[in-house]
Design a protein around this motif. Structure first.
Motif, PDB file in Angstrom:
ATOM      1  N   GLU A 118       1.194  -1.545  -0.080  1.00  0.00           N
ATOM      2  CA  GLU A 118       0.213   0.215  -0.474  1.00  0.00           C
ATOM      3  C   GLU A 118       1.040   1.772   0.108  1.00  0.00           C
ATOM      4  OE1 GLU A 118      -2.391   0.100   3.348  1.00  0.00           O
ATOM      5  OE2 GLU A 118      -2.969  -2.202   2.331  1.00  0.00           O
ATOM      6  N   ALA A 119       0.355   2.126  -0.800  1.00  0.00           N
ATOM      7  CA  ALA A 119       1.298   3.386  -0.176  1.00  0.00           C
ATOM      8  C   ALA A 119       1.170   4.198   1.043  1.00  0.00           C
ATOM      9  CB  ALA A 119       0.786   4.118  -1.508  1.00  0.00           C
ATOM     10  N   TRP A 120       1.614   4.381   1.797  1.00  0.00           N
ATOM     11  CA  TRP A 120       1.328   4.947   3.391  1.00  0.00           C
ATOM     12  C   TRP A 120       2.852   5.714   3.370  1.00  0.00           C
ATOM     13  CZ3 TRP A 120       6.044   4.601   5.771  1.00  0.00           C
ATOM     14  CH2 TRP A 120       6.987   3.058   5.539  1.00  0.00           C
ATOM     15  N   ILE A 121       3.428   5.659   2.556  1.00  0.00           N
ATOM     16  CA  ILE A 121       4.128   7.467   3.032  1.00  0.00           C
ATOM     17  C   ILE A 121       3.857   8.867   2.389  1.00  0.00           C
ATOM     18  CG2 ILE A 121       6.556   7.817   2.143  1.00  0.00           C
ATOM     19  CD1 ILE A 121       7.286   5.007   2.129  1.00  0.00           C
ATOM     20  N   PRO A 122       3.707   9.807   3.416  1.00  0.00           N
ATOM     21  CA  PRO A 122       3.046  10.367   2.555  1.00  0.00           C
ATOM     22  C   PRO A 122       4.181  11.473   1.814  1.00  0.00           C
ATOM     23  CG  PRO A 122       2.950  10.437   5.140  1.00  0.00           C
ATOM     24  CD  PRO A 122       3.580   9.644   4.457  1.00  0.00           C
ATOM     25  N   ASN A 123       3.418  12.330   1.241  1.00  0.00           N
ATOM     26  CA  ASN A 123       4.256  13.333   0.195  1.00  0.00           C
ATOM     27  C   ASN A 123       4.156  15.164   0.420  1.00  0.00           C
ATOM     28  OD1 ASN A 123       1.618  13.574  -0.776  1.00  0.00           O
ATOM     29  ND2 ASN A 123       1.858  12.627  -2.672  1.00  0.00           N
ATOM     30  N   THR A 124       3.270  15.514   1.480  1.00  0.00           N
ATOM     31  CA  THR A 124       3.926  16.581   1.709  1.00  0.00           C
ATOM     32  C   THR A 124       4.839  16.556   3.445  1.00  0.00           C
ATOM     33  OG1 THR A 124       1.377  16.887   3.845  1.00  0.00           O
ATOM     34  CG2 THR A 124       1.623  17.389   0.470  1.00  0.00           C
ATOM     35  N   LEU A 125       5.663  18.023   3.728  1.00  0.00           N
ATOM     36  CA  LEU A 125       6.150  17.610   4.782  1.00  0.00           C
ATOM     37  C   LEU A 125       4.820  17.904   6.139  1.00  0.00           C
ATOM     38  CD1 LEU A 125       8.952  20.362   4.516  1.00  0.00           C
ATOM     39  CD2 LEU A 125       8.948  18.017   4.654  1.00  0.00           C
ATOM     40  N   PRO A 126       3.617  18.040   6.308  1.00  0.00           N
ATOM     41  CA  PRO A 126       2.912  18.005   7.375  1.00  0.00           C
ATOM     42  C   PRO A 126       2.302  16.533   7.454  1.00  0.00           C
ATOM     43  CG  PRO A 126       2.305  20.213   6.155  1.00  0.00           C
ATOM     44  CD  PRO A 126       3.438  19.272   5.670  1.00  0.00           C
ATOM     45  N   GLN A 127       2.130  16.409   6.531  1.00  0.00           N
ATOM     46  CA  GLN A 127       1.696  14.459   6.373  1.00  0.00           C
ATOM     47  C   GLN A 127       2.486  14.116   7.067  1.00  0.00           C
ATOM     48  OE1 GLN A 127      -0.041  13.882   2.727  1.00  0.00           O
ATOM     49  NE2 GLN A 127      -1.343  14.562   2.743  1.00  0.00           N
ATOM     50  N   LEU A 128       4.103  14.066   6.856  1.00  0.00           N
ATOM     51  CA  LEU A 128       4.639  13.713   7.198  1.00  0.00           C
ATOM     52  C   LEU A 128       5.286  13.726   9.137  1.00  0.00           C
ATOM     53  CD1 LEU A 128       7.586  13.523   3.877  1.00  0.00           C
ATOM     54  CD2 LEU A 128       6.655  12.048   5.328  1.00  0.00           C
ATOM     55  N   THR A 129       5.274  14.909   8.998  1.00  0.00           N
ATOM     56  CA  THR A 129       5.435  14.693  10.381  1.00  0.00           C
ATOM     57  C   THR A 129       4.198  14.496  11.560  1.00  0.00           C
ATOM     58  OG1 THR A 129       6.096  17.373  10.160  1.00  0.00           O
ATOM     59  CG2 THR A 129       5.291  17.475  12.412  1.00  0.00           C
ATOM     60  N   ALA A 130       2.998  14.635  10.526  1.00  0.00           N
ATOM     61  CA  ALA A 130       1.686  14.233  11.533  1.00  0.00           C
ATOM     62  C   ALA A 130       2.058  12.458  11.900  1.00  0.00           C
ATOM     63  CB  ALA A 130       0.566  14.129  10.894  1.00  0.00           C
ATOM     64  N   SER A 131       2.710  12.081  11.152  1.00  0.00           N
ATOM     65  CA  SER A 131       2.876  10.719  11.050  1.00  0.00           C
ATOM     66  C   SER A 131       4.050   9.944  11.440  1.00  0.00           C
ATOM     67  CB  SER A 131       3.232   9.787   9.442  1.00  0.00           C
ATOM     68  OG  SER A 131       2.205  10.175   8.082  1.00  0.00           O
ATOM     69  N   LEU A 132       4.963  10.942  11.697  1.00  0.00           N
ATOM     70  CA  LEU A 132       6.308  10.288  12.688  1.00  0.00           C
ATOM     71  C   LEU A 132       5.913  10.519  13.799  1.00  0.00           C
ATOM     72  CD1 LEU A 132       9.531  12.671  10.663  1.00  0.00           C
ATOM     73  CD2 LEU A 132       9.673  10.238  11.360  1.00  0.00           C
ATOM     74  N   ILE A 133       5.296  11.343  14.219  1.00  0.00           N
ATOM     75  CA  ILE A 133       4.818  11.838  16.170  1.00  0.00           C
ATOM     76  C   ILE A 133       3.623  10.527  16.330  1.00  0.00           C
ATOM     77  CG2 ILE A 133       2.608  13.167  17.019  1.00  0.00           C
ATOM     78  CD1 ILE A 133       4.057  15.732  15.850  1.00  0.00           C
ATOM     79  N   ARG A 134       2.710  10.419  14.837  1.00  0.00           N
ATOM     80  CA  ARG A 134       1.968   9.188  15.076  1.00  0.00           C
ATOM     81  C   ARG A 134       2.567   7.527  15.733  1.00  0.00           C
ATOM     82  NH1 ARG A 134      -2.127  10.337  11.338  1.00  0.00           N
ATOM     83  NH2 ARG A 134      -0.752   9.386   9.954  1.00  0.00           N
ATOM     84  N   ILE A 135       3.292   7.869  14.445  1.00  0.00           N
ATOM     85  CA  ILE A 135       4.631   6.381  14.921  1.00  0.00           C
ATOM     86  C   ILE A 135       5.336   6.317  15.253  1.00  0.00           C
ATOM     87  CG2 ILE A 135       6.584   4.931  13.620  1.00  0.00           C
ATOM     88  CD1 ILE A 135       5.001   5.138  10.428  1.00  0.00           C
ATOM     89  N   THR A 136       5.683   7.304  16.228  1.00  0.00           N
ATOM     90  CA  THR A 136       7.304   7.586  17.552  1.00  0.00           C
ATOM     91  C   THR A 136       6.070   7.309  19.100  1.00  0.00           C
ATOM     92  OG1 THR A 136       8.668   9.378  16.436  1.00  0.00           O
ATOM     93  CG2 THR A 136       7.730   9.159  18.577  1.00  0.00           C
ATOM     94  N   ASP A 137       5.600   7.879  19.173  1.00  0.00           N
ATOM     95  CA  ASP A 137       3.416   7.764  20.030  1.00  0.00           C
ATOM     96  C   ASP A 137       3.862   6.098  20.182  1.00  0.00           C
ATOM     97  OD1 ASP A 137       2.115   8.335  22.426  1.00  0.00           O
ATOM     98  OD2 ASP A 137       0.963   7.494  21.002  1.00  0.00           O
ATOM     99  N   ASN A 138       3.105   5.201  18.535  1.00  0.00           N
ATOM    100  CA  ASN A 138       2.935   3.901  19.069  1.00  0.00           C
ATOM    101  C   ASN A 138       4.432   2.820  19.149  1.00  0.00           C
ATOM    102  OD1 ASN A 138       0.392   3.958  17.714  1.00  0.00           O
ATOM    103  ND2 ASN A 138       1.013   3.725  15.750  1.00  0.00           N
ATOM    104  N   ILE A 139       5.558   3.427  18.729  1.00  0.00           N
ATOM    105  CA  ILE A 139       6.839   2.746  19.072  1.00  0.00           C
ATOM    106  C   ILE A 139       7.069   2.261  20.927  1.00  0.00           C
ATOM    107  CG2 ILE A 139       9.233   2.596  19.725  1.00  0.00           C
ATOM    108  CD1 ILE A 139       8.865   3.736  16.842  1.00  0.00           C
TER     109      ILE A 139
END
Length: 113
Positions: A35-56
């Motif tokens: 699946e295409a899961w990598i966002p392609n804008t900096l705001p989306q990437l930032t949100a994804s990084l925050i979410r993944i870090t919390d999941n970790i």
């Protein structure tokens, strides 16, 4: 899994937990690969990084808690700890991919400082 299936110390509920953990992991890997899961804008990437870090963080806490419970436990409990650690590694890999994407999308002038 075959060893767990034949281990008499593993309860039916324990076996079901192992099957679910393995299935969830397979589903996560399948989604990452297909699946295409990598966002392609900096705001989306930032949100994804925050979410993944919390999941970790949550996965680490769950794995630590389960590892403490598993001391002296049945093999199915240790299998669940092992699967939690695999999920943590998978999340770490996702975070690395996202960080690489942030570097690629950030204009060079912003990296000069």
């Amino acid at each position: 899994m075959a060893e767990l299936a034949n281990d008499h110390s593993v309860t039916r509920d324990g076996w079901i937990r192992c099957i679910r953990a393995a299935s969830d992991f397979e589903d996560a890997v399948h989604a990452i690969l297909n699946e295409a899961w990598i966002p392609n804008t900096l705001p989306q990437l930032t949100a994804s990084l925050i979410r993944i870090t919390d999941n970790i963080r949550k996965t680490r806490a769950d794995a630590d808690f389960t590892r403490d419970l598993a001391l002296g436990g049945a093999p199915d409990t240790w299998f669940c700890v092992y699967m939690a650690l695999n999920f943590e590694r998978l999340l770490e890999m996702q975070r690395e991919v996202l960080m690489d994407t942030v570097i690629k999308l950030t204009p060079r002038a912003r990296w000069a400082n």
